[in-house]
Design a protein around this motif. Sequence first.
Motif, mmCIF file in Angstrom:
data_model
loop_
_atom_site.group_PDB
_atom_site.id
_atom_site.type_symbol
_atom_site.label_atom_id
_atom_site.label_comp_id
_atom_site.label_asym_id
_atom_site.label_seq_id
_atom_site.Cartn_x
_atom_site.Cartn_y
_atom_site.Cartn_z
ATOM 1 N N ILE A 1 50.772 -24.385 105.116
ATOM 2 C CA ILE A 1 50.108 -23.076 105.092
ATOM 3 C C ILE A 1 49.887 -22.648 103.634
ATOM 4 C CG2 ILE A 1 50.372 -20.621 105.686
ATOM 5 C CD1 ILE A 1 49.953 -22.214 108.192
ATOM 6 N N GLU B 1 49.521 -24.621 101.118
ATOM 7 C CA GLU B 1 48.470 -25.454 100.549
ATOM 8 C C GLU B 1 47.091 -25.022 101.048
ATOM 9 O OE1 GLU B 1 49.220 -29.617 101.003
ATOM 10 O OE2 GLU B 1 50.566 -29.592 99.283
ATOM 11 N N ALA B 2 47.010 -24.702 102.334
ATOM 12 C CA ALA B 2 45.711 -24.285 102.872
ATOM 13 C C ALA B 2 45.250 -22.985 102.203
ATOM 14 C CB ALA B 2 45.793 -24.110 104.392
ATOM 15 N N THR B 3 46.184 -22.042 102.032
ATOM 16 C CA THR B 3 45.782 -20.787 101.414
ATOM 17 C C THR B 3 45.386 -21.006 99.951
ATOM 18 O OG1 THR B 3 48.110 -20.307 101.086
ATOM 19 C CG2 THR B 3 47.050 -19.219 102.902
ATOM 20 N N ALA B 4 46.095 -21.937 99.281
ATOM 21 C CA ALA B 4 45.732 -22.241 97.896
ATOM 22 C C ALA B 4 44.376 -22.950 97.852
ATOM 23 C CB ALA B 4 46.806 -23.102 97.239
ATOM 24 N N ALA B 5 44.178 -23.897 98.764
ATOM 25 C CA ALA B 5 42.924 -24.655 98.787
ATOM 26 C C ALA B 5 41.740 -23.718 99.043
ATOM 27 C CB ALA B 5 42.979 -25.740 99.850
ATOM 28 N N TYR B 6 41.951 -22.695 99.860
ATOM 29 C CA TYR B 6 40.866 -21.762 100.159
ATOM 30 C C TYR B 6 40.954 -20.512 99.297
ATOM 31 C CZ TYR B 6 39.537 -25.071 103.630
ATOM 32 O OH TYR B 6 39.123 -26.231 104.217
ATOM 33 N N ARG B 7 41.684 -20.615 98.236
ATOM 34 C CA ARG B 7 41.739 -19.632 97.163
ATOM 35 C C ARG B 7 42.077 -18.219 97.655
ATOM 36 N NH1 ARG B 7 36.832 -19.491 94.066
ATOM 37 N NH2 ARG B 7 35.856 -19.559 96.104
ATOM 38 N N VAL B 8 43.013 -18.161 98.590
ATOM 39 C CA VAL B 8 43.547 -16.859 99.000
ATOM 40 C C VAL B 8 44.712 -16.587 98.060
ATOM 41 C CG1 VAL B 8 44.652 -15.587 100.880
ATOM 42 C CG2 VAL B 8 42.871 -17.255 101.390
ATOM 43 N N ARG B 9 44.499 -15.647 97.138
ATOM 44 C CA ARG B 9 45.479 -15.461 96.054
ATOM 45 C C ARG B 9 45.846 -14.002 95.880
ATOM 46 N NH1 ARG B 9 41.582 -18.659 92.086
ATOM 47 N NH2 ARG B 9 41.982 -20.785 92.772
ATOM 48 N N ASP C 1 42.195 -32.168 94.720
ATOM 49 C CA ASP C 1 41.799 -30.799 95.049
ATOM 50 C C ASP C 1 42.319 -29.777 94.039
ATOM 51 O OD1 ASP C 1 40.399 -28.991 96.688
ATOM 52 O OD2 ASP C 1 42.290 -28.276 97.516
ATOM 53 N N LEU D 1 45.476 -28.962 93.794
ATOM 54 C CA LEU D 1 46.662 -28.306 94.351
ATOM 55 C C LEU D 1 47.930 -28.802 93.668
ATOM 56 C CD1 LEU D 1 45.853 -28.447 98.164
ATOM 57 C CD2 LEU D 1 46.110 -26.383 96.807
ATOM 58 N N PRO E 1 41.837 -25.407 92.912
ATOM 59 C CA PRO E 1 40.898 -25.656 94.013
ATOM 60 C C PRO E 1 39.512 -25.054 93.768
ATOM 61 C CG PRO E 1 43.036 -25.097 94.889
ATOM 62 C CD PRO E 1 43.125 -24.903 93.391
ATOM 63 N N VAL F 1 38.957 -28.657 102.508
ATOM 64 C CA VAL F 1 40.101 -29.523 102.810
ATOM 65 C C VAL F 1 40.472 -29.402 104.282
ATOM 66 C CG1 VAL F 1 42.398 -30.223 102.061
ATOM 67 C CG2 VAL F 1 40.965 -28.897 100.528
ATOM 68 N N PHE G 1 43.524 -30.586 106.997
ATOM 69 C CA PHE G 1 44.932 -30.995 106.939
ATOM 70 C C PHE G 1 45.377 -31.699 108.214
ATOM 71 C CE2 PHE G 1 44.319 -27.458 104.108
ATOM 72 C CZ PHE G 1 45.087 -27.767 102.999
ATOM 73 N N ALA H 1 47.164 -26.584 109.674
ATOM 74 C CA ALA H 1 47.457 -25.498 108.739
ATOM 75 C C ALA H 1 46.658 -24.234 109.041
ATOM 76 C CB ALA H 1 47.218 -25.953 107.283
ATOM 77 N N MET I 1 38.749 -16.913 106.544
ATOM 78 C CA MET I 1 39.663 -16.986 105.409
ATOM 79 C C MET I 1 39.117 -17.874 104.290
ATOM 80 S SD MET I 1 43.614 -18.279 105.408
ATOM 81 C CE MET I 1 43.389 -19.940 104.791
ATOM 82 N N ALA I 2 38.433 -18.954 104.698
ATOM 83 C CA ALA I 2 37.951 -19.912 103.703
ATOM 84 C C ALA I 2 36.878 -19.315 102.794
ATOM 85 C CB ALA I 2 37.399 -21.148 104.401
ATOM 86 N N SER J 1 36.953 -15.200 99.928
ATOM 87 C CA SER J 1 37.074 -14.942 98.493
ATOM 88 C C SER J 1 35.752 -15.202 97.761
ATOM 89 C CB SER J 1 38.207 -15.775 97.889
ATOM 90 O OG SER J 1 38.056 -17.128 98.204
#
Lengths: 217, 253
Positions: free
Chosen positions: A108, A110-118, B58, B60, B78, B84, B86, B90, B103-104, B107
């Motif tokens: 989770i 990693e997914a949030t980081a990959a989709y740039r939820v910061r 990526d 990460l 990223p 990505v 998984f 995820a 969510m993707a 941003s």
Amino acid sequence: MIAITLLSLSRLVIAYVIALSWTLGAGILIARSQRLSRLLVPIFDIGQSIPATALFPLVVILLVYPFKNSPYLGFTLNLASVLLILTGMQWYLLFNIVGAVNGVPNDILEATAAYRVRGRRFVKEILIPASFPAILIGSIQAWGGGWNALIVSESIGANVSVPGLGSFLVQASSREPALGAVEIYASLLVMTATVLIINRLVWRRLLRKADRYKFEA
Amino acid sequence: MSQAPEPILQIKDIAKIYPGEGKSTTVLDHISFDVYKEFLCIVGPSGCGKSTLLRIIDGLDKPTSGQVLFHGQPITSPSPKVGVIFQTFALIPWKTVLGNVLMAISSSSIQKEEQLKIAQKYIQDVGLEGFESSYPKELSGGMKQRVGIARALALQPEVLLMDEPFSSLDALTAENLRREVVDIWRDPAYPTGSVLMVTHNVQEAVEMADRVIVLSARPAKIVDDVKIDLERPRSPRDPVLYDLADRIISKIS
């Protein structure tokens, strides 16, 4: 009886709101920053090991004696009471929240980081919802600790107390058994009923919602 | 003479070493390759560091040395042009299918209404129309991975990274999804040019890929780089694929 119950309840609610606010912030910081974690966790561990009642004399020295003849005594007594309740509540919340934030699965994160939820979005959309079940468990424990602390916190001496269920109970217990018995039973009954009502109306309902916020094994 | 095409991704001399007490562990041992507009699979034995490599690509994870270039620019975090997928899907349990896909892209600077349209389109494209307001818990494994795919596609990525995307699914579901993913990648309506998939399933790799990069056991080195020049659509039961897979497996073991 209703009036003093409401007064006690409002002290509990104020202490709870303060406890939840600071522990949520600190819990997230500790879990997200190793440096802060190394600094704060030992301090909190010490704090946690001090029972709320052990702080009682300190609070008396700081908030009661200096104001003995002051018109602000009512306020400082209430403040003392809320502070003692707070110490009885906060650790349950803090350590549950830290556990939950640390328990967010790696995929989770990693997914949030990959989709740039910061940043703020990450806290609001991921960390707080992920802590929701732990906040509930911590809250139930915290309220238990809070009631416990309440009984001593409202009554510092016979003449130095704030009106509430706790002080009522303490005063009733110090009287002749025959005179105090009815009041003791009555206040215990009211306290039990209040706890049950809060459990039913608040915690049970929220617990039913908590399932959605759990990660799949 | 025609000019060689520009690589989309360049993996340059990537090494990953985990420092340990006294003895450090080398996971990736100076790996270099280029990725063009192609379906590229990376295969290797379990635990050889394939997933670590994908995470580094990526942004990460950070390599100990070397770098990854995306159109010549180093990747350090990223990119919105890289999606990505998984192995474990995820998905966020408290977000609906629509929420997970949104969510993707939330941003990005795209307007909210447009984001909603994009998310809905890709949810439809992966066959989940009508499930927008379902929660991940209510879905089967295959449907969850479809959400994962829709989430990646919603970014309209130029590069799609997939980490064992079919390994948690039952055989039949996996077979269907493999075909669908290849179809989506081949469909010119989608902007995704490069797919980089990590798998331990060699059969799956030769079935889907234009090219298969074979990694050794830890510390991972490239031991082979195999072109798969077979026409598409391919049948997973084509005997030529079995031969290819056997040759690759012999390189690993």
